[in-house]
Design an enzyme around this catalytic site. Structure first.
Site, PDB file in Angstrom:
ATOM      1  N   CYS A 186       0.835  -1.201   0.000  1.00 52.94           N
ATOM      2  CA  CYS A 186       0.000   0.000   0.000  1.00 52.94           C
ATOM      3  C   CYS A 186       0.875   1.258   0.000  1.00 52.94           C
ATOM      4  CB  CYS A 186      -0.968  -0.026   1.191  1.00 52.94           C
ATOM      5  SG  CYS A 186      -2.341   1.146   1.025  1.00 52.94           S
TER       6      CYS A 186
ATOM      7  N   ASN B 100      -7.200  -0.097  -0.072  1.00 52.97           N
ATOM      8  CA  ASN B 100      -7.605   1.075   0.693  1.00 52.97           C
ATOM      9  C   ASN B 100      -6.567   2.168   0.468  1.00 52.97           C
ATOM     10  OD1 ASN B 100      -8.398   2.997   2.517  1.00 52.97           O
ATOM     11  ND2 ASN B 100      -7.896   1.807   4.336  1.00 52.97           N
TER      12      ASN B 100
ATOM     13  N   GLY C 283      -5.918   6.294  -1.503  1.00 51.63           N
ATOM     14  CA  GLY C 283      -6.400   7.440  -2.267  1.00 51.63           C
ATOM     15  C   GLY C 283      -5.341   8.030  -3.172  1.00 51.63           C
TER      16      GLY C 283
ATOM     17  N   HIS D 129      -3.682  -5.135  -0.569  1.00 48.49           N
ATOM     18  CA  HIS D 129      -3.380  -5.794   0.705  1.00 48.49           C
ATOM     19  C   HIS D 129      -3.449  -7.312   0.551  1.00 48.49           C
ATOM     20  CE1 HIS D 129      -3.228  -2.361   3.532  1.00 48.49           C
ATOM     21  NE2 HIS D 129      -3.996  -1.786   2.626  1.00 48.49           N
TER      22      HIS D 129
ATOM     23  N   GLU E  10      -2.733  -9.507   2.721  1.00 48.00           N
ATOM     24  CA  GLU E  10      -3.192 -10.144   3.967  1.00 48.00           C
ATOM     25  C   GLU E  10      -4.712 -10.122   4.084  1.00 48.00           C
ATOM     26  OE1 GLU E  10      -3.551  -5.929   4.931  1.00 48.00           O
ATOM     27  OE2 GLU E  10      -2.113  -7.122   3.803  1.00 48.00           O
TER      28      GLU E  10
END
Length: 470
Positions: free
Chosen positions: A328, A370, A372, A420, A422
């Site tokens: 990320c 997740n 932006g 992600h 995980e």
């Protein structure tokens, strides 16, 4: 039909009726037993006893007569739209960046994800809160089993329909009670579909979650503070160095930019000893003591973490390179250290259904995301660019919008992904990436173990002249 046949038929009919009459009672008892186990607010109570007084979870408050009443709330966007609803969390207003998630499950994990710090989270799933909130139970590694951090990280939440009664075997409180206890405002009864359309068409926007009787008054908000102007990475990162699974067979240094608990779990569950450092720690001073380096996820603008970028640029140039992997924000920071820039996505990618295509084999994986911001990776498509000539290439690409989902080095053990792997509460298609990284780290350990820790000095033989060959 003989008399004996008629008697037998009547006997069988009577037995059938007897069994049929007993079945509803058995079924009813089973239903009552299941309800008493699974339903929090059960209406069944023993005979001759009064029904228990109703328990009103948040969003209810009480008037002067002791009757429950709803507290008004409103989501006010900087673009001018106002959505009125009912409060079911903390009775205080808040500011943040309004973003939406398409995740169907996992609201406890999403709300405690440090990457949502500074944001007002809009759930596209209509019904939220139906399975309550679990306990702060920890696993064998000392990590939280059901949360991604030890507190709610988002500024507030917006839902269409809040479930005042929850049902799950791990639940210990309602979503409203949890929000109220942690000081997080929440609103329900709004048209989240309309909000998402606005955010998709116009982009993520600043917002205020207004709570109280004055929330519905048409008063213009004077100022909308932008959380992305703060160093959210510094806020989310650990302040102290700590270790997990110290007896692991391979040592990993992890830079905490807002790390999720399940990232740590995926490493230690695979046998790694993990040392967690603050985001701005100069890991190059101690990197020789470790077999690999991991850069975590985190909130906000990655340009606020330029100290980490500079440290990574130094690590890339080390003569004794270590395997490095990022997730990320870790992907963005590694890209910036390599020479790329970042840009803000219109509304971001947040959810459990994002398709990422592996550029090495063409396989598409469903991923949890997740973020932006994204890397500007157009230069990696040009074989004559400086980045491509230095060995960097695209690793994954988003099949929806074409944005970058990962980079890797062709010859050195450096790679990162934007999603992600995980995926607590989401798909696990790419969890193998942890195995790939730890395999590289173990290979690094074996390589270093074959080298002597010191070279003993050779003592000259006294009395014997040194022969010089001309």
């Amino acid at each position: 039909m003989t008399f004996l046949q008629q008697a037998a038929l009547l006997s069988r009919s009577a037995a059938t009726l007897k069994v049929a009459a007993s079945r509803p009672a058995v079924r009813s008892a089973a239903q009552l037993q299941l309800r008493s186990l699974a339903t929090v607010a059960d209406t069944v109570f023993p005979a001759n006893k009064a029904a228990p007084k109703p328990v009103y979870n948040a969003p209810y408050h009480f008037d002067s007569e002791g009757k429950p009443k709803a507290v008004p709330a409103a989501l006010k966007l900087k673009s001018g739209q106002v959505f009125a609803g009912t409060s079911f969390g903390a009775q205080q207003s808040t500011f943040g960046e309004a973003v939406f998630t398409t995740s169907l499950v996992g609201y406890p994990e999403s709300m405690t994800d440090p990457s949502y710090r500074g944001q007002i989270l809009v759930f596209t799933q209509p019904l939220i809160g139906n399975y309550g909130v679990p306990s702060q139970e920890k696993d064998q590694f000392g990590l939280l089993k059901y949360f991604e951090s030890n507190k709610i990280q988002c500024q507030g939440i917006v839902v269409n329909d809040y479930a005042t009664e929850y049902s799950h075997w791990t639940a210990v409180e309602s979503l409203g009670e949890w929000c109220a206890r942690e000081g997080i405002p929440a609103i329900s009864g709004v048209d989240t579909r309309a909000i998402v359309h606005l955010l998709r068409d116009n982009g993520s926007t600043l917002a205020k979650l207004d709570i109280g009787n004055e929330a519905l008054e048409h008063q213009a908000v004077a100022d909308f503070p932008n959380p992305n102007e703060r160093n959210l990475v510094a806020e989310a990162s650990t302040k102290e160095i700590y270790e997990l699974n110290p007896m692991g067979d391979v040592k990993i240094a992890l830079i905490d930019c807002g790390v999720k608990e399940n990232i740590l779990r995926c490493l230690v569950a695979r046998g790694a000893a993990v040392t967690v450092f603050p985001w701005n720690h100069d890991f190059n001073q101690v990197l020789d003591q470790y077999d690999g380096l991991f850069i975590s996820n985190g909130p906000g603008d990655p340009r606020a973490a330029m100290t980490t970028v500079k440290n990574l640029a130094t690590a890339f140039q080390r003569p004794n390179v270590k395997p490095i992997f990022g997730i990320c924000m870790g992907n963005q920071l590694m890209g910036m250290a390599a020479g790329m820039d970042v840009y803000k996505l219109q509304f971001g990618n947040r959810g459990h259904n994002q398709p990422a295509v592996n550029q090495q084999n063409g396989r598409c994986s469903i991923t949890s995301q997740n973020h932006g911001y994204a890397l500007m990776d157009a230069s990696l498509s040009d074989s004559t660019s400086s980045l491509a000539s230095k060995g960097w290439e695209k690793y994954f690409v988003n099949a929806n919008d074409g944005s970058n989902e990962g980079i890797r080095h062709k010859t050195l053990p450096f790679s990162s992904v934007q999603f992600h792997p995980e995926a607590k509460g989401g798909p696990q298609d790419t969890e193998y990436l942890f195995d790939d990284f730890l395999n590289l780290a173990r290979a690094e350990k074996v390589k270093n173990a074959s080298k002597p820790f010191f070279v003993p000095a050779t003592e000259p033989v006294v009395g014997k002249p040194v022969e010089v060959v001309v």
